[in-house]
Design a protein around this motif. Structure first.
Motif, PDB file in Angstrom:
ATOM      1  N   ARG A 112       0.831  -1.211   0.000  1.00  0.00           N
ATOM      2  CA  ARG A 112       0.000   0.000   0.000  1.00  0.00           C
ATOM      3  C   ARG A 112       0.864   1.259   0.000  1.00  0.00           C
ATOM      4  NH1 ARG A 112      -5.493  -0.403   1.342  1.00  0.00           N
ATOM      5  NH2 ARG A 112      -5.413   1.591   2.438  1.00  0.00           N
ATOM      6  N   GLN A 113       1.949   1.240   0.749  1.00  0.00           N
ATOM      7  CA  GLN A 113       2.835   2.401   0.802  1.00  0.00           C
ATOM      8  C   GLN A 113       3.423   2.703  -0.579  1.00  0.00           C
ATOM      9  OE1 GLN A 113       6.257   1.917   3.319  1.00  0.00           O
ATOM     10  NE2 GLN A 113       6.664   4.109   3.402  1.00  0.00           N
ATOM     11  N   GLY A 114       3.766   1.651  -1.336  1.00  0.00           N
ATOM     12  CA  GLY A 114       4.302   1.834  -2.682  1.00  0.00           C
ATOM     13  C   GLY A 114       3.294   2.453  -3.636  1.00  0.00           C
ATOM     14  N   ARG A 115       2.042   2.475  -3.251  1.00  0.00           N
ATOM     15  CA  ARG A 115       0.993   3.071  -4.072  1.00  0.00           C
ATOM     16  C   ARG A 115       0.367   4.285  -3.396  1.00  0.00           C
ATOM     17  NH1 ARG A 115       2.377  -1.485  -5.337  1.00  0.00           N
ATOM     18  NH2 ARG A 115       2.061  -2.441  -7.345  1.00  0.00           N
ATOM     19  N   ALA A 116       1.074   4.851  -2.420  1.00  0.00           N
ATOM     20  CA  ALA A 116       0.652   6.053  -1.683  1.00  0.00           C
ATOM     21  C   ALA A 116      -0.703   5.863  -1.003  1.00  0.00           C
ATOM     22  CB  ALA A 116       0.651   7.271  -2.600  1.00  0.00           C
TER      23      ALA A 116
END
Length: 170
Positions: A83-87
Motif C-alpha cells: 500500500r505504501q508503494g501506491r501512496a
C-alpha cells in the motif's frame, strides 16, 4: 493428503462453531425451545485487483501475502509495504467478525376434538439484536480494506424480530 480444514483455499472454513438447541416442557404443557448458533470468522481472501506480473490475471497478491490468509495469518507488514508503494494509508487491523444468534420459542397446543388441534406460537428471533457482518473488504488497494461494511446475506434480519402464529391441525 490435506484435510479440508488445513486447506487455505477453503473459503467456508470456520475454525470454531457451537450450535445448541433444546426443548423443555413447562407447566400447563407449554413448550419452550431455544436455538443458539455461534461461529468464528470466515477466512478472507485478500486481492490486489491488479495484474502485478502481467499475466492477464487481475487479482495477484503482493509478496508475503497468501490466499485466504485474511482473518487467519495475514501479513500486515507485506500489505502495508504494498500500500505504501501506491501512496495508500497503512492498515493497522483487519475486522474479522464472528457470528452469534439466539432464537426462542413458546408454544401451547389445545385439543379441540379428537383429530383437531390449535397451536399458539410465539417466537423471538435474534434476541440480542446483533448485526452479523460479512467478511471484510478484501481489496488491498481499497480505502475500506479489512473493514466489514455489509451484513451477512440470507440471515433472517439484522435486527430482533417477534412472530406470533396460530396453527390449526385437522
Amino acid at each position: 493428503i490435506r484435510l479440508w480444514h488445513d486447506d487455505p483455499s477453503a473459503g467456508s472454513d470456520r475454525r470454531h462453531r457451537l450450535f445448541q438447541r433444546g426443548i423443555v416442557q413447562m407447566p400447563w404443557d407449554i413448550l419452550f425451545s431455544a436455538i443458539g448458533d455461534f461461529r468464528s470468522s470466515l477466512p478472507m481472501n485478500p486481492t490486489s485487483s491488479l495484474d502485478l506480473n502481467n499475466d492477464g490475471y487481475t487479482a495477484d497478491l503482493p509478496a508475503g501475502v497468501t490466499r485466504f490468509s485474511g482473518c487467519r495469518d495475514l501479513n500486515l507488514d507485506a500489505i502495508n509495504a504494498f500500500r505504501q508503494g501506491r501512496a495508500l494509508a497503512a492498515v493497522s487491523e483487519v475486522t474479522c467478525p464472528g457470528f452469534a444468534n439466539v432464537d426462542l420459542r413458546l408454544s401451547k397446543t389445545f385439543l379441540l376434538r379428537q383429530t383437531q388441534e390449535i397451536e399458539l406460537i410465539g417466537q423471538l428471533f435474534n434476541i440480542a439484536n446483533r448485526a452479523n457482518y460479512n467478511v471484510p473488504s478484501n481489496n488491498i488497494t481499497a480505502a475500506t480494506f479489512g473493514q466489514s461494511t455489509a451484513l451477512l446475506p440470507n440471515i433472517n434480519a439484522p435486527s430482533r424480530q417477534i412472530e406470533f402464529a396460530v396453527r390449526y391441525r385437522f
